[in-house]
Structure formats: structure tokens, C-alpha cells
Scaffold this motif. Sequence first.
Motif, PDB file in Angstrom:
ATOM      1  N   ASP A  12      46.849  30.884  55.709  1.00 22.90           N
ATOM      2  CA  ASP A  12      47.463  30.683  54.406  1.00 22.90           C
ATOM      3  C   ASP A  12      47.066  29.292  53.949  1.00 22.90           C
ATOM      4  O   ASP A  12      46.112  28.714  54.470  1.00 22.90           O
ATOM      5  CB  ASP A  12      48.980  30.900  54.431  1.00 22.90           C
ATOM      6  CG  ASP A  12      49.683  29.992  55.436  1.00 22.90           C
ATOM      7  OD1 ASP A  12      49.147  28.895  55.706  1.00 22.90           O
ATOM      8  OD2 ASP A  12      50.746  30.357  55.934  1.00 22.90           O
ATOM      9  N   ASP A  13      47.779  28.725  52.991  1.00 20.46           N
ATOM     10  CA  ASP A  13      47.321  27.482  52.379  1.00 20.46           C
ATOM     11  C   ASP A  13      47.278  26.290  53.318  1.00 20.46           C
ATOM     12  O   ASP A  13      46.524  25.355  53.099  1.00 20.46           O
ATOM     13  CB  ASP A  13      48.201  27.137  51.162  1.00 20.46           C
ATOM     14  CG  ASP A  13      47.893  28.040  49.992  1.00 20.46           C
ATOM     15  OD1 ASP A  13      46.827  28.680  50.028  1.00 20.46           O
ATOM     16  OD2 ASP A  13      48.711  28.105  49.058  1.00 20.46           O
TER      17      ASP A  13
ATOM     18  N   PRO B 249      48.670  30.958  45.355  1.00 19.88           N
ATOM     19  CA  PRO B 249      48.528  32.177  46.158  1.00 19.88           C
ATOM     20  C   PRO B 249      48.660  33.426  45.292  1.00 19.88           C
ATOM     21  O   PRO B 249      49.522  33.507  44.423  1.00 19.88           O
ATOM     22  CB  PRO B 249      49.679  32.068  47.167  1.00 19.88           C
ATOM     23  CG  PRO B 249      49.936  30.597  47.281  1.00 19.88           C
ATOM     24  CD  PRO B 249      49.685  30.037  45.911  1.00 19.88           C
TER      25      PRO B 249
ATOM     26  N   LYS C  18      40.318  38.232  45.360  1.00 21.70           N
ATOM     27  CA  LYS C  18      41.230  37.107  45.496  1.00 21.70           C
ATOM     28  C   LYS C  18      40.451  35.801  45.449  1.00 21.70           C
ATOM     29  O   LYS C  18      39.381  35.681  46.055  1.00 21.70           O
ATOM     30  CB  LYS C  18      41.993  37.191  46.819  1.00 21.70           C
ATOM     31  CG  LYS C  18      43.065  38.274  46.877  1.00 21.70           C
ATOM     32  CD  LYS C  18      43.802  38.204  48.198  1.00 21.70           C
ATOM     33  CE  LYS C  18      44.934  39.231  48.252  1.00 21.70           C
ATOM     34  NZ  LYS C  18      45.658  39.181  49.542  1.00 21.70           N
TER      35      LYS C  18
ATOM     36  N   LYS D 163      41.360  33.208  46.891  1.00 23.58           N
ATOM     37  CA  LYS D 163      41.415  32.751  48.275  1.00 23.58           C
ATOM     38  C   LYS D 163      40.209  33.262  49.073  1.00 23.58           C
ATOM     39  O   LYS D 163      39.637  32.538  49.893  1.00 23.58           O
ATOM     40  CB  LYS D 163      42.717  33.219  48.917  1.00 23.58           C
ATOM     41  CG  LYS D 163      42.840  32.912  50.400  1.00 23.58           C
ATOM     42  CD  LYS D 163      44.137  33.471  50.950  1.00 23.58           C
ATOM     43  CE  LYS D 163      44.213  33.322  52.457  1.00 23.58           C
ATOM     44  NZ  LYS D 163      45.462  33.883  53.009  1.00 23.58           N
TER      45      LYS D 163
ATOM     46  N   LEU E 276      40.995  24.233  53.799  1.00 24.56           N
ATOM     47  CA  LEU E 276      42.300  24.513  53.196  1.00 24.56           C
ATOM     48  C   LEU E 276      42.808  23.344  52.365  1.00 24.56           C
ATOM     49  O   LEU E 276      43.347  23.527  51.269  1.00 24.56           O
ATOM     50  CB  LEU E 276      43.307  24.837  54.300  1.00 24.56           C
ATOM     51  CG  LEU E 276      43.109  26.169  55.032  1.00 24.56           C
ATOM     52  CD1 LEU E 276      44.033  26.244  56.229  1.00 24.56           C
ATOM     53  CD2 LEU E 276      43.353  27.345  54.101  1.00 24.56           C
TER      54      LEU E 276
ATOM     55  N   ARG F  58      41.496  23.113  48.657  1.00 27.45           N
ATOM     56  CA  ARG F  58      41.598  24.230  47.724  1.00 27.45           C
ATOM     57  C   ARG F  58      42.499  23.931  46.530  1.00 27.45           C
ATOM     58  O   ARG F  58      42.248  24.404  45.424  1.00 27.45           O
ATOM     59  CB  ARG F  58      42.073  25.483  48.475  1.00 27.45           C
ATOM     60  CG  ARG F  58      41.054  25.922  49.511  1.00 27.45           C
ATOM     61  CD  ARG F  58      41.514  27.086  50.368  1.00 27.45           C
ATOM     62  NE  ARG F  58      40.536  27.337  51.429  1.00 27.45           N
ATOM     63  CZ  ARG F  58      40.671  28.264  52.364  1.00 27.45           C
ATOM     64  NH1 ARG F  58      41.744  29.043  52.384  1.00 27.45           N
ATOM     65  NH2 ARG F  58      39.740  28.408  53.291  1.00 27.45           N
TER      66      ARG F  58
END
Length: 458
Positions: free
Chosen positions: A245-246, A386, A400, A402, A412, A415
Motif C-alpha cells: 500500500d502507500d 488510493p 489503477k 498505483k 512508495l 508517489r
Amino acid sequence: MKDLVAIVRNQHLFAPGETVVVAVSGGADSVALLDILTRLEDEGLHLVVAHLNHCLRGAESDADEKFVSDLATRHHLPFLAIRVDVASFAAAEGFSLEDAGRQARYAFFHEVAKRRGATSIAVAHHLDDQAETVLIRLLRGAGGTGLSAMSASGDSLIKRPLLQVSRAELELYLNSRELTWRTDSTNSDTTILRNSIRHELIPTLRKYNPRISERLAATAEILAADEELLEHLTCSAFERLASQDDDAVVFGVAALLREHRGLRLRLYRHGLHELRGDLMRIALTHLEAIDHLASTGRPNASLKLPGSLRVERCYDRLSFTCAAPPTVQRWEQLVPGEGCYRLENGMMLTVGLVQRPDDLATGSRNIVYLSADNTPFPWLVRPFAPGDRFTPLGMKGSQKVKELFINQKLPLHERSRVPLVFSEGEIIWVAGMRVGEKGRVTSATGAVLRVEILEITP
């Protein structure tokens, strides 16, 4: 004598018409490199000469800069130089002079590339440099990754066209072309590790194998091929075993422990690199400590690693995080029309109507052309969140954002710095990375917008 121009051309490192920053110190290697690149007439390269004055040798350093400036002038090439007090930089950061100089040089070369829209940075590392690098890393302790040393086409725009050529062959080339070069007086200082290896260790090893430099370079090439295969296997395993994740990379411990130890150590390296963007100060002892944490019977335990990294075991989860992740600022900015806009992340967005260019390729990821008809104002600019999705140019269906970041190997922590540009609620540009299909310019497009994102320093 070898045809060095043909050797460089046959590697196909540069695209026709490409803008290339050439790192020129004034020494024999870089003078030969520049001369060879100017002779690649069929490729039509746009060369930019870059020189960093390390300010270590007083008048001698200044004379090097003047020499390179004159060299660029003779070739009718643009010349950019910068002066950096490398000794002060090294003392302030706790680096060796060699490491400080390397960091300063590459930061400068990348800045020149960004300013000039260059897609390659050519440096003059050659076969003997490769051999010396292998020995340095062997003496300091390295695995296959380190011993594979340098590649002709490295990361972050770096190209090394001369890795197949020895120092002696470069000097033969220069003499045949009646070219002069500068000699750095510190190259004879054997208190510097690389110089000691060059002047003392390699001559000793030549007693056992007269072609020791060629054999070490060949070993590095074999290890690099092995490393490419192992990295492919690591990436495949990472996609299968890790979630992101982030601000975290997470493994399931049970699945992780079913893998071979060697692959586990590579997965840890990969996870740390995803978080921080580099592996500086991460050693084998840190990877082994992570593996012990994963395999220990304790369900809850943690490790602190260099660079504010933290690894935590919580039952069946092994999480990699930044111990003090930067606060992500949420902001939005309206762009009502043409003009220059200072964004809240410190960047500058410029928008202007232009005639439709014959060639939409700008040579820079920071400049794009968009259809004004399909991207009406006002635009909204904000950081990534997100769940953001868009349709990349030339694709059907959405992706996405991401996933784009992951495919581009964007760390990360970087971003949240990437601005997303929206029109009518749809992403038209992931700034500096990918245009959305909505902004496509076609032969039927009327008005065209030129859009640029710039890094602004305070």
C-alpha cells in the motif's frame, strides 16, 4: 587497432536523434568517448557536454574545466559546468572524497539531463574500470549483485559505451586521432583504494594471468546475466508473495518460509528498495536479521534498520515500513485556463495553446501535448489518492494509477509527489509519467495545448 566507433555503434545504446548528456572530465577516457560519439553521424545524436569541477586541486581543477569548455566549443556543442566543494560536502555528510565526488557528479548529470530533455547520460567507464570495480567490491564483501559490477545500459539513464574497451586501446585511439587530454595528478595517489588496486594489485595479479582485467570483466558480464535471471525470479515471487500500500510492504510469513533462503533474502532486498528507492547501508547482516525475525517463534517483534526503515513481525505478517513516514499533504488546485500555476507541492504547471506540431514526441516526459477540445477547462490538479484509475494513452479500459507506479518502479515515498491532472473528472495526465487517452491528439484535433511540469526549488 580496434574500430572503437563500430564497437560503440554496434551496441545500439542510443536511439537516432536522441539527446545525450556526455560526462567529460578532460581525462583520456572521456575525451575519447566524446570524440567517438561525435563520429556517430548516422545516429544524429544531440550531444550536451557536462563537467563538474570538484574544487579539489585548485588551479589544476580550473584548468580541467577550461580544457573541457574549449573541447565543447571545438565540437560546436553546448557546455554546462558546475563547481562543487566536494571536500566540504564529504566532511558534512561523512562520505569519502570518492563517494562524495560520485554523488555530486551524478546528481549534476541528471539535473542537466532533465533541463535539456536528454534521455541518456554517457559516461566513460571502460574495461579496466570494470575490473577494478569487481576487485573493490570483492574486497569490501559483495554477492552476485555487487560483483556483476557495471552494465553498458544502467539504471537512471546511464549508458557506458566503452566497457568493452581497455584503457590502453583508448589511448591508442586518442594518439591516432592526435587528441590531447588532461591527467589528474591524484590518480597516482595510492592511499585511494581504486588507485592502489590499479597501480599495485592488478600489476601483481598480471603475474598470474596477463589478461586479468579481461577475465575480471568477463566474470562480471557472466554474473550480470545470472543476476538478470535471478531478479526476474525475485520480481515474480514478490508479486506472488507481497502486498503493497502507500507506506508498507507486507509478506505472509508462512508462505515466505516455504521459499529457499536465498530467494527470501532477495525478497527482503526488493521490499526495502520498494520503500526507500535504494539499498544504501543495507548489508547482509540486516537481511539475515530480517530472516531470523521471520523464522523465530516469537509472534511479535521488530527491527530498526538504517534509513528510518522498520521491519515488524505480527503473527503471520512481516511488514516493512518507514519508521517515520513523511506526512502526505492533501491539496487541490484549479487550473481555469492557459498560464503558469505554482502547485502546492512546489512544482510549476504551465499550459499554453500551440499549433499542432508535426512530431508529438517532445523528448521529455515532463512535456506533453493534449487535445484542447477533449480536455476542457477548468482542470483539477491534485496528488495521487488510493483507488485512482485512468485510461492510459493507446489502451482500452482503465488501469489503477498505483499499477502504473509499480510498473515504473516508482518508490512508495515518491508517489505522493506526482500530480494528477483532471478534466471533467477524468485523468488526462499523470504528470511526468503517462498521458490519458482522453487527451489524445489526432490528425483531426483542432486546438492543441502544450503542458509542462517543472520542479521548482525554494
